[in-house]
Every structure is written in C-alpha cells, then in structure tokens.
Design a protein around this motif. Structure first.
Motif: not given
Length: 173
Positions: A172-173, A140-141
């Motif tokens: 990741g987010s 990610g993001p």
C-alpha cells in the motif's frame, strides 16, 4: 577437480574424480536441469549442472533414491552431498535448497553452527540461530484521506524501531 580434507571432498560437477574422492562423500553445487530440454522433472531425469568457470557447464545425473522426500524445479540452485563413483552420476544422500540467514554474531564458532544448521531442510528449518524469525506484515494506506503527512506510517515505523523485526513486508501507499 576435487579437494579432499579428511573424509570429505568438494568436487566440481562432471570433473575428474580421484580414486579417493570416488569413495568419499563430496559436496556439489549447481543448478537443477531436466535430462531433456523443455521436459518435466521426474526421479530419473534430474541432472545437476555445474558452473561454467570450474566445470564448463558439465552435467551429472542425480540418483535421488536415498532421499525420503525432495522438492526440485528446473533452474533451482542447490548443494548436494553424495558419492560420485564415475563423475557422471551422483548418489545423493542430502540436498540443500536454501541457505540459513546469517547469525547476528559473526565468529568462526557461529559460522560452524550455521553450517550445522543447514542439516535441516524446509521452510523455517536451519535458521542457524537460536532466536525465532520475526516478521511484520503491514498494509496501507499509510496516509489519511484529509492529511498527507503519513502519520500512520510514522507511527508504525516508531513501533518497529522500538522492537525491530527480522523482516518487514509493506503493501500500500
């Protein structure tokens, strides 16, 4: 405790070994421990410790001289094929350090093929299926700085839905 079928036996570690089982190859399952608590593994200090239910945690020395190579660490759970003439020492001729993933088809023939595939040890060896292992790694993001709708994540999931891999690693987010 040993159970023999034809020319193969399944025997508990440190268990009573019948005369027939002493001469037949047997399979043992347990965890790798060092001969000395807190010591380092070497060719002469590797023991196989059985479970507490069947073998009451009994230990047997592994004779690894017949193996061309191996990688072991303390606490590792393994299956061993070999002969145990005394019950306290196992002349090892094969070690399995992992199980192959299950095949997509579940028949007794497939189970036999998966068991045969265990003959190959090491990374990627013995998948038990004809297909290669597929993996996707995504970092990610997964959302845009000006939009928290996670459109990139949804787009990636739609792609994966169309062609699903065996494994997805997402960071990741």
């Amino acid at each position: 405790l040993s159970s023999c079928r034809g020319r193969q036996c399944v025997t508990t570690v440190g268990g009573t070994v019948s005369d027939s089982a002493r001469r037949l190859e047997s399979y043992f399952v347990g965890r790798i421990v060092c001969e000395v608590e807190g010591g380092h593994l070497n060719d002469t200090a590797v023991l196989l410790e059985g479970d507490t239910a069947l073998s009451e945690g009994a230990r047997a020395a592994l004779d690894l001289s017949q193996l061309s190579s191996y990688r072991l660490f303390p606490g590792q759970v393994v299956a061993v094929k070999g002969v145990s003439p005394s019950g306290s020492r196992i002349l090892t001729n094969h070690i399995w350090t992992h199980l192959p993933p299950a095949c997509p088809h579940s028949s007794s023939a497939a189970a036999g093929a998966a068991a045969d595939a265990m003959q190959v040890d090491g990374p990627g060896g013995g998948l038990g299926c004809d297909a290669a292992l597929s993996a996707v790694v995504a970092a990610g993001p997964f959302c845009l700085a000006d939009d928290l709708a996670y459109d990139p994540l949804h787009e990636m999931l739609q792609e994966l839905k169309a062609s699903p891999p065996h494994m997805l690693v997402r960071n990741g987010s």
